[in-house]
Design a protein around this motif. Structure first.
Motif, PDB file in Angstrom:
ATOM      1  N   GLU A   1     -11.491 -15.899 -11.995  1.00 47.64           N
ATOM      2  CA  GLU A   1     -10.251 -16.560 -11.593  1.00 47.64           C
ATOM      3  C   GLU A   1      -9.048 -16.029 -12.363  1.00 47.64           C
ATOM      4  O   GLU A   1      -7.936 -15.986 -11.841  1.00 47.64           O
TER       5      GLU A   1
ATOM      6  N   HIS B   1      -2.776 -11.809  -8.021  1.00 47.72           N
ATOM      7  CA  HIS B   1      -1.901 -12.566  -7.126  1.00 47.72           C
ATOM      8  C   HIS B   1      -0.464 -12.537  -7.627  1.00 47.72           C
ATOM      9  O   HIS B   1       0.467 -12.218  -6.883  1.00 47.72           O
TER      10      HIS B   1
ATOM     11  N   ALA C   1     -10.054  -9.206  -6.937  1.00 43.78           N
ATOM     12  CA  ALA C   1     -10.641  -9.565  -8.237  1.00 43.78           C
ATOM     13  C   ALA C   1     -12.158  -9.359  -8.209  1.00 43.78           C
ATOM     14  O   ALA C   1     -12.741  -8.841  -9.163  1.00 43.78           O
ATOM     15  N   GLU C   2     -12.799  -9.758  -7.126  1.00 46.36           N
ATOM     16  CA  GLU C   2     -14.249  -9.569  -7.004  1.00 46.36           C
ATOM     17  C   GLU C   2     -14.608  -8.083  -7.063  1.00 46.36           C
ATOM     18  O   GLU C   2     -15.566  -7.698  -7.741  1.00 46.36           O
TER      19      GLU C   2
ATOM     20  N   ALA D   1      -5.945 -11.462  -3.212  1.00 44.85           N
ATOM     21  CA  ALA D   1      -6.206 -11.473  -4.653  1.00 44.85           C
ATOM     22  C   ALA D   1      -7.665 -11.791  -4.991  1.00 44.85           C
ATOM     23  O   ALA D   1      -8.244 -11.171  -5.883  1.00 44.85           O
ATOM     24  N   ARG D   2      -8.275 -12.735  -4.308  1.00 48.15           N
ATOM     25  CA  ARG D   2      -9.656 -13.102  -4.642  1.00 48.15           C
ATOM     26  C   ARG D   2     -10.612 -11.929  -4.417  1.00 48.15           C
ATOM     27  O   ARG D   2     -11.403 -11.586  -5.289  1.00 48.15           O
TER      28      ARG D   2
ATOM     29  N   GLU E   1      -8.069 -12.976 -10.562  1.00 46.80           N
ATOM     30  CA  GLU E   1      -7.485 -13.365  -9.276  1.00 46.80           C
ATOM     31  C   GLU E   1      -6.026 -13.800  -9.454  1.00 46.80           C
ATOM     32  O   GLU E   1      -5.143 -13.360  -8.705  1.00 46.80           O
ATOM     33  N   HIS E   2      -5.760 -14.645 -10.434  1.00 46.28           N
ATOM     34  CA  HIS E   2      -4.387 -15.116 -10.672  1.00 46.28           C
ATOM     35  C   HIS E   2      -3.481 -13.967 -11.103  1.00 46.28           C
ATOM     36  O   HIS E   2      -2.334 -13.869 -10.663  1.00 46.28           O
TER      37      HIS E   2
END
Length: 157
Positions: free
Chosen positions: A42, A49, A19-20, A15-16, A45-46
């Motif tokens: 973030e 995820h 997201a990036e 996920a991180r 990312e959440h």
């Protein structure tokens, strides 16, 4: 064409980096850095995820040298039951991105092939996408075509 990459299903643990890459993808559409009032990384990312864990969203990544260099996402859209035909799902394809250094080396085609293979094997009826002008040729080469019956109502006008 270089093929020193692998394609695999994305995991919630990705996920991180997803997201990036999403932020880089969107920055290519805009000039400069996002404003300070922009949504935090973030949050994406959440969101990613949680969607990958929930199973309603799927994604595939391309990796080279152990680093994710591209992705494509699929949202399963259920259809109402119908007494005359199957209610096979439709797939909404989005967030297709390859890092600039890996473009035109086959990763994009491989990602789309993995997505299509999954959808065929799991009974999807149709895939839809709203391509950018830049990505439209790739989508067409991959078999996507203009629909006969799709209508759109933009609600922001």
């Amino acid at each position: 064409m270089t093929t020193d990459f692998i394609v695999r299903p994305a995991r919630a643990a990705d996920a991180r980096v997803l997201a990036e890459l999403r932020w880089k993808f969107k920055q290519e559409d805009h000039e400069g850095q996002p404003p300070r009032s922009a949504r935090p990384l973030e949050e994406a990312e959440h969101w990613i995820h949680d969607r990958l864990i929930g199973g309603h969203w799927l994604a595939w990544v391309a990796e080279t040298g152990g680093d994710v260099c591209g992705h494509v996402f699929l949202c399963r859209v259920e259809r109402m039951p119908d007494p005359y035909s199957d209610n096979t799902p439709i797939g909404y394809v989005t967030n297709f991105y390859i890092t600039p250094s890996q473009r035109n080396k086959g990763a994009g085609s491989a990602l789309l092939e993995a997505l299509k293979q999954h959808c065929r094997s799991t009974g999807f009826d149709t895939l839809i996408v709203w391509p950018s002008e830049r990505s439209s040729p790739l989508w067409r080469r991959s078999g996507f075509q203009l629909p006969d019956e799709l209508l759109e109502l933009p609600l922001d006008t």
